[in-house]
Design a protein around this motif. Structure first.
Motif, PDB file in Angstrom:
ATOM      1  N   UNK A 274       0.763  -1.048  -0.107  1.00 31.07           N
ATOM      2  CA  UNK A 274       0.096  -0.017   0.002  1.00 31.07           C
ATOM      3  C   UNK A 274       0.764   1.267  -0.204  1.00 31.07           C
ATOM      4  N   UNK A 275       0.274   2.245  -0.412  1.00 32.27           N
ATOM      5  CA  UNK A 275       0.733   4.038  -0.296  1.00 32.27           C
ATOM      6  C   UNK A 275      -0.178   4.476   0.739  1.00 32.27           C
ATOM      7  N   UNK A 276       0.277   4.920   1.880  1.00 36.72           N
ATOM      8  CA  UNK A 276      -0.631   5.579   3.000  1.00 36.72           C
ATOM      9  C   UNK A 276      -0.237   6.982   2.935  1.00 36.72           C
ATOM     10  N   UNK A 277      -1.259   7.713   2.690  1.00 38.63           N
ATOM     11  CA  UNK A 277      -1.013   9.356   2.837  1.00 38.63           C
ATOM     12  C   UNK A 277      -1.900   9.860   3.956  1.00 38.63           C
ATOM     13  N   UNK A 278      -1.168  10.835   4.862  1.00 44.43           N
ATOM     14  CA  UNK A 278      -2.194  11.674   5.895  1.00 44.43           C
ATOM     15  C   UNK A 278      -1.500  13.032   5.937  1.00 44.43           C
ATOM     16  N   UNK A 279      -2.019  13.821   6.804  1.00 37.15           N
ATOM     17  CA  UNK A 279      -1.761  15.025   6.810  1.00 37.15           C
ATOM     18  C   UNK A 279      -1.063  15.321   8.147  1.00 37.15           C
ATOM     19  N   UNK A 280       0.017  15.925   7.911  1.00 34.79           N
ATOM     20  CA  UNK A 280       0.722  16.220   9.395  1.00 34.79           C
ATOM     21  C   UNK A 280       0.334  17.772   9.625  1.00 34.79           C
ATOM     22  N   UNK A 281      -0.400  18.120  11.005  1.00 35.53           N
ATOM     23  CA  UNK A 281      -0.511  19.428  10.893  1.00 35.53           C
ATOM     24  C   UNK A 281      -0.350  19.762  12.501  1.00 35.53           C
ATOM     25  N   UNK A 282       0.563  20.976  12.449  1.00 36.92           N
ATOM     26  CA  UNK A 282       1.058  21.414  13.686  1.00 36.92           C
ATOM     27  C   UNK A 282       1.749  20.450  14.467  1.00 36.92           C
ATOM     28  N   UNK A 283       2.519  19.539  13.651  1.00 37.44           N
ATOM     29  CA  UNK A 283       3.118  18.340  14.236  1.00 37.44           C
ATOM     30  C   UNK A 283       2.593  17.206  14.735  1.00 37.44           C
ATOM     31  N   UNK A 284       1.295  16.937  14.580  1.00 38.72           N
ATOM     32  CA  UNK A 284       0.197  16.165  14.997  1.00 38.72           C
ATOM     33  C   UNK A 284      -0.200  15.384  13.640  1.00 38.72           C
ATOM     34  N   UNK A 285      -0.552  14.368  13.576  1.00 35.21           N
ATOM     35  CA  UNK A 285      -1.303  13.672  12.701  1.00 35.21           C
ATOM     36  C   UNK A 285      -2.886  13.981  12.830  1.00 35.21           C
ATOM     37  N   UNK A 286      -3.474  14.292  11.747  1.00 35.12           N
ATOM     38  CA  UNK A 286      -5.093  14.618  11.992  1.00 35.12           C
ATOM     39  C   UNK A 286      -5.720  13.206  11.874  1.00 35.12           C
ATOM     40  N   UNK A 287      -6.721  13.288  12.962  1.00 38.58           N
ATOM     41  CA  UNK A 287      -7.456  11.993  13.151  1.00 38.58           C
ATOM     42  C   UNK A 287      -8.932  12.037  12.391  1.00 38.58           C
ATOM     43  N   UNK A 288      -9.398  10.836  12.005  1.00 38.61           N
ATOM     44  CA  UNK A 288     -10.556  10.552  11.169  1.00 38.61           C
ATOM     45  C   UNK A 288     -11.746  10.548  12.212  1.00 38.61           C
ATOM     46  N   UNK A 289     -12.411  11.518  12.331  1.00 34.78           N
ATOM     47  CA  UNK A 289     -13.740  11.368  13.219  1.00 34.78           C
ATOM     48  C   UNK A 289     -14.731  10.211  12.744  1.00 34.78           C
ATOM     49  N   UNK A 290     -14.685  10.039  11.679  1.00 34.49           N
ATOM     50  CA  UNK A 290     -15.620   8.938  11.314  1.00 34.49           C
ATOM     51  C   UNK A 290     -15.130   7.466  11.299  1.00 34.49           C
ATOM     52  N   UNK A 291     -13.993   7.434  11.772  1.00 36.18           N
ATOM     53  CA  UNK A 291     -13.311   6.155  11.800  1.00 36.18           C
ATOM     54  C   UNK A 291     -12.393   5.928  10.538  1.00 36.18           C
ATOM     55  N   UNK A 292     -11.484   4.833  10.780  1.00 40.57           N
ATOM     56  CA  UNK A 292     -10.521   4.538   9.669  1.00 40.57           C
ATOM     57  C   UNK A 292     -11.320   3.884   8.683  1.00 40.57           C
ATOM     58  N   UNK A 293     -10.889   4.138   7.390  1.00 38.65           N
ATOM     59  CA  UNK A 293     -11.373   3.538   6.330  1.00 38.65           C
ATOM     60  C   UNK A 293     -10.166   2.914   5.400  1.00 38.65           C
ATOM     61  N   UNK A 294     -10.249   1.630   5.452  1.00 37.61           N
ATOM     62  CA  UNK A 294      -9.130   0.987   4.795  1.00 37.61           C
ATOM     63  C   UNK A 294      -9.767  -0.410   3.755  1.00 37.61           C
ATOM     64  N   UNK A 295      -9.248  -0.397   2.650  1.00 38.05           N
ATOM     65  CA  UNK A 295      -9.551  -1.538   1.883  1.00 38.05           C
ATOM     66  C   UNK A 295     -11.132  -1.415   1.497  1.00 38.05           C
ATOM     67  N   UNK A 296     -11.647  -0.188   1.394  1.00 32.50           N
ATOM     68  CA  UNK A 296     -13.013  -0.137   0.847  1.00 32.50           C
ATOM     69  C   UNK A 296     -14.046  -0.180   2.200  1.00 32.50           C
ATOM     70  N   UNK A 297     -13.480  -0.609   3.407  1.00 35.64           N
ATOM     71  CA  UNK A 297     -14.388  -0.831   4.708  1.00 35.64           C
ATOM     72  C   UNK A 297     -14.259   0.565   5.607  1.00 35.64           C
ATOM     73  N   UNK A 298     -15.371   0.896   5.849  1.00 30.06           N
ATOM     74  CA  UNK A 298     -15.521   2.005   6.765  1.00 30.06           C
ATOM     75  C   UNK A 298     -15.759   1.369   8.317  1.00 30.06           C
ATOM     76  N   UNK A 299     -14.803   1.452   9.032  1.00 32.10           N
ATOM     77  CA  UNK A 299     -14.774   1.088  10.283  1.00 32.10           C
ATOM     78  C   UNK A 299     -15.114   2.159  11.508  1.00 32.10           C
ATOM     79  N   UNK A 300     -15.268   1.873  12.750  1.00 35.30           N
ATOM     80  CA  UNK A 300     -15.444   2.730  13.702  1.00 35.30           C
ATOM     81  C   UNK A 300     -14.268   2.991  14.572  1.00 35.30           C
ATOM     82  N   UNK A 301     -13.072   2.543  13.924  1.00 33.51           N
ATOM     83  CA  UNK A 301     -11.753   2.669  14.736  1.00 33.51           C
ATOM     84  C   UNK A 301     -11.355   3.906  14.589  1.00 33.51           C
ATOM     85  N   UNK A 302     -10.951   4.553  15.775  1.00 30.68           N
ATOM     86  CA  UNK A 302     -10.443   5.930  15.721  1.00 30.68           C
ATOM     87  C   UNK A 302      -9.056   5.972  15.297  1.00 30.68           C
ATOM     88  N   UNK A 303      -8.856   6.632  14.376  1.00 31.22           N
ATOM     89  CA  UNK A 303      -7.266   6.228  13.896  1.00 31.22           C
ATOM     90  C   UNK A 303      -6.854   7.750  13.198  1.00 31.22           C
TER      91      UNK A 303
END
Length: 664
Positions: A274-303
Motif C-alpha cells: 500500500x501507499x498511505x497518505x496523511x496530513x501532518x498538522x502543527x506537528x500532529x497527525x490529523x485523526x478521522x472523526x468518522x473512523x478509519x477507512x481501509x480496503x473499502x471498509x468504513x470502520x469505527x476505529x479511531x485512527x
C-alpha cells in the motif's frame, strides 16, 4: 538513558531500530517479511540492528511494534473465517454499511433480542438458537463477532452471547460495544467482524515477537502502535487487533515528524502493498472523526485520517483494455516480485519465463506463479475444490499456466489468496526498478524476462503493448509516479473540502498540473511539502513532488520511519460515556454492563466523571503507561420545549496518556 527497540513488520520488509533517548538512532536494519513464519523476518531485523550497534540486548528497556499486517489484510481481503452474531436486527440490516459484502461466505446468525435507544430490552434474547447452532459453526470459523441492537446503550445481550460462546467453544469473541460507543449497528457489526478475522494473524505476530525477545534475553515490555499513533500493550492489542489497522502508517507519521522536524506536510509512505497518505498538522497527525477507512471498509476505529490505496512496490501489474489504446494499472493485490521469487527458485523461474517466451502466442497466465504460505500437508479449507487445488500447488512454486485449467480453478485460487493460504508472484514496480537501474537487490535478467513476456500482451491491433523491457519498465514506474501524485492530490482536495470523486483525474486538474495555456492559463500546485517514507521513497518521490509543483523531503532513515515512530510515541486511551433523560427528572448513565438511573443530573455527571476518570487511568496503566495524566471533556446538549429545559444528551470523554513503562 533508556535503550529502546522499535520493530515494524510490513508486507514486504520487517524493520528494526535501536534508539537511545539521549543519543538518538543507534542502528537500523531490514529483513524480508516472511509470511509463512513471521519470526524469521523479525529475527533477521532484530539481529541485524543488534550486530550493527554491538549493544548488549539485555540493556533494552522497551520494545514497540508497528505493523501493516492488519491494514494489508483488509486491503487484500484476507483474514480468518468468522461468524457474525446479529442480535435484534433484521437479516436485511446485514446488507448495510458494506456488511454483506464483508461477510462474503462467512456465516451470519440472526438472534431475537436487542435494546432500544434508552437501553431497555425490546425482546427476550434467544440463546437456544445460538446453543443449537454453535457446534456446527465452531467447525467453520476461527472467531466470532457479536453486534446487538443498541448494544452501546446496554451491552447485556452481547455479553450473554459472548459468555455462552466462550463456554461452548473457547474461540475468540469480539463484542461491538467494546470497540466503539457510537451508534450505527451495521457499522459496529462490520468493525467487530473485521476484528474477529484479524485476531489469529495479530496473535501470531505478537507471539513470534515475544518468543524472539525471550531468546535474546530481552526482558522488556512489548508495546504495539494503534491506528491513532498511540501505544498499547501487546496483551490489549491481541484482543483488539482492529485497533492496529493503520498502525504502521500512524507510526510513520510520528517518525516523520521526529526525523524532519516539519510541522505541516503531506506524509506519503510507500510500502510493498500500500501507499498511505496523511496530513501532518502543527506537528500532529490529523485523526478521522468518522473512523478509519481501509480496503473499502468504513470502520469505527479511531485512527489517523489516512488515505490508503493498494499501490506499492509489489503491486501486481495489469493491462487495462479500454478503447484502442491499452493502459496499465497497479494493484490492489500484492504479489511477490519475480526477482525476489527467483532469488529462492532461480532455475524454476528462469526456465518457466524462457519457455513462455518461446511460445508462438502470449498466454493469459504468462509470468505468474503461485506458492503456498504455510507448507502444511494436512492443511484443509473445508471445501473439496479448494483442498484439491491447494494440494496441486504442492510445496514449491508452480507456474500459473500449469495450475489453472478452467475458470473455476481461477475462482478457487482467488479464494485461497484472499484467505492468505497462497501467494502469487508476477511482474511488479520492484522488477521494473531493477531494469531501470534504480534498485539492485536481485537478478535484473529475471526482471527483463518478465517485462519482455508482459510486453507481448496484445493491443486492439494484435500487436505487443511494449517494444522492449526498458520501455515496459519505464511505463510501469511512470504509472506508479502518476498514481502516487493523483493519490496525494485527492487527499489534498478532500482536506480542503472538495469531495468531488476523482477530482485529481479531471481534465482540468490534469491540464493545470501540466500548466497548459490558452485563453485561460491553468496552474495547480501543493502548498506544503511531501515527506516521502518507505524503502523505495527515494526512487520516486522527487518526481512525484515535481508533478505537484512542490518539494519532496526524503529524510535519512526514511525506510525505517515506522519502526522509529513505534518507540517515540506515547500511550493514550480515550473512553467516553453518555447520559440521557428517558423521562422528565430521570437521568440515565449509559456505562458499564448495565445502565444506571439518577434523579439528579449533577449526581449523574459527577458519577460519570469519577467512573470515567478511574477507568481511563486503569486502562492506560493496563495498556502499558506510566506517569498517567487524565483529561476530561464534557458536552451538555439541551433544548427548550414549552419553557422547560430538556436534556438531549450529555457526553463525557476521558483521555489518559503517559509514556510507556520501561524496565529500567
Amino acid at each position: 538513558m533508556a535503550l529502546l527497540l522499535g520493530i515494524d513488520t510490513g508486507g514486504t520488509y520487517t524493520d528494526a531500530v535501536l534508539f537511545d533517548e539521549d543519543a538518538g538512532i543507534q542502528s537500523t536494519a531490514k529483513s524480508l517479511t516472511t509470511r509463512h513464519d513471521l519470526s524469521i523476518g523479525i529475527s533477521g531485523a532484530i539481529d541485524g540492528a543488534l550486530q550493527q550497534s554491538a549493544l548488549d540486548p539485555t540493556n533494552i528497556s522497551l520494545v514497540s511494534l508497528s505493523t501493516t499486517l492488519a491494514t494489508n489484510a483488509l486491503v487484500e481481503g484476507q483474514g480468518g473465517a468468522a461468524c457474525l452474531i446479529f442480535i435484534g436486527f433484521k437479516e436485511a440490516d446485514a446488507q448495510k454499511a458494506g456488511l454483506g459484502e464483508a461477510l462474503g461466505d462467512d456465516p451470519l446468525l440472526v438472534l431475537s433480542g436487542g435494546h432500544d435507544a434508552l437501553g431497555n430490552a425490546v425482546e427476550d434474547l434467544d440463546l437456544q438458537t445460538l446453543r443449537d447452532a454453535l457446534p456446527a459453526l465452531a467447525q467453520k470459523v476461527s472467531a466470532f463477532a457479536i453486534a446487538g441492537k443498541f448494544g452501546v446503550r446496554n451491552p447485556a445481550h452481547e455479553l450473554a452471547v459472548r459468555d455462552l460462546i466462550h463456554a461452548e467453544t473457547g474461540l475468540p469473541v469480539t463484542c461491538s460495544h467494546e470497540l466503539s460507543s457510537k451508534l450505527n449497528g451495521p457499522k459496529r457489526a462490520l468493525t467487530s467482524l473485521l476484528n474477529a478475522r484479524l485476531i489469529s494473524m495479530i496473535h501470531r505476530l505478537i507471539s513470534s515477537a515475544e518468543n524472539l525477545l525471550k531468546e535474546r534475553g530481552i526482558d522488556a515490555p512489548l508495546m504495539v502502535v494503534q491506528g491513532d499513533g498511540a501505544l498499547i500493550s501487546a496483551d490489549v492489542a491481541a484482543l483488539k487487533p482492529i485497533e492496529t489497522i493503520l498502525s504502521g502508517p500512524a507510526a510513520s507519521l510520528v517518525g516523520a515528524s521526529y526525523l524532519t522536524g516539519e510541522k505541516d506536510a503531506l506524509v506519503s509512505d510507500i510500502g510493498g502493498t500500500t501507499t498511505d497518505v496523511a496530513v501532518l498538522s502543527d506537528g500532529l497527525p490529523r485523526l478521522d472523526e468518522n473512523g478509519a477507512r481501509v480496503g473499502g471498509w468504513q470502520t469505527m476505529v479511531e485512527a489517523v485520517a489516512m488515505h490508503t490505496v493498494g499501490l506499492g512496490g509489489d503491486s501486481q501489474v495489469h493491462v487495462v483494455r479500454e478503447g484502442l489504446t491499452p493502459s496499465i494499472a497497479l494493484g490492489p493485490r500484492r504479489v511477490v516480485p519475480l526477482t525476489l521469487l527467483a532469488s529462492n527458485h532461480p532455475d524454476l523461474v528462469r526456465d518457466t519465463l524462457e519457455r513462455q517466451l518461446r511460445a508462438e502466442r502470449p498466454g493469459d497466465y504468462d509470468g505468474q506463479f503461485v506458492f503456498r504460505v504455510h507448507k502444511d500437508e494436512n492443511q484443509t479449507t473445508g471445501r473439496a475444490t479448494d483442498d484439491a487445488l491447494l494440494e496441486k500447488i504442492g510445496d514449491t512454486p508452480i507456474a500459473l499456466d500449469k495450475l489453472i485449467e478452467n475458470r473455476r480453478d481461477m475462482s478457487v485460487l482467488n479464494r485461497l489468496v484472499s484467505r492468505g493460504l497462497v501467494l502469487m508472484s508476477g511482474l511488479t514496480p520492484t522488477d521494473a526498478a531493477h531494469i531501470l537501474g534504480l534498485y539492485e537487490a536481485w537478478d535484473v535478467e529475471i526482471a527483463r524476462l518478465g517485462a519482455s513476456l508482459f510486453g507481448r500482451k496484445r493491443n486492439a491491433y494484435g500487436d505487443g503493448i511494449s517494444k522492449d523491457p526498458e520501455h515496459m519498465a519505464s511505463w510501469i514506474v511512470d504509472t506508479l509516479i502518476s498514481e502516487t501524485a493523483d493519490t496525494l492530490l485527492d487527499v489534498a482536495f478532500r482536506e480542503d473540502g472538495y469531495e468531488i470523486p476523482d477530482l485529481a483525474r479531471h481534465d482540468l486538474a490534469r491540464a493545470a498540473l501540466a500548466r497548459r495555456s490558452g485563453l485561460v492559463n491553468l496552474t495547480l500546485s501543493m502548498t506544503q511539502p511531501v515527506i516521502g517514507l518507505g524503502a523505495s521513497a527515494g526512487l520516486y518521490y522527487n518526481q512525484v513532488a515535481e508533478r505537484l509543483s512542490t518539494s519532496a523531503i526524503v529524510p535519512e532513515h526514511a525506510g525505517v520511519a515506522n519502526a522509529l515512530g513505534a518507540v517515540v510515541g506515547r500511550v493514550q486511551v480515550r473512553l467516553d460515556t453518555m447520559i440521557s433523560e428517558p423521562m422528565e427528572g430521570r437521568f440515565r448513565l449509559h456505562h458499564g454492563d448495565t445502565p444506571r438511573d439518577f434523579a439528579n443530573l449533577d449526581l449523574a455527571i459527577e458519577t460519570a466523571e469519577a467512573t470515567l476518570k478511574a477507568e481511563a487511568y486503569d486502562k492506560a496503566v493496563e495498556a502499558g503507561a506510566q506517569d498517567v495524566t487524565v483529561k476530561l471533556d464534557k458536552n451538555v446538549k439541551r433544548v427548550n420545549i414549552d419553557g422547560k429545559e430538556i436534556l438531549v444528551e450529555c457526553t463525557l470523554i476521558a483521555t489518559a496518556s503517559g509514556r510507556p513503562r520501561i524496565t529500567r
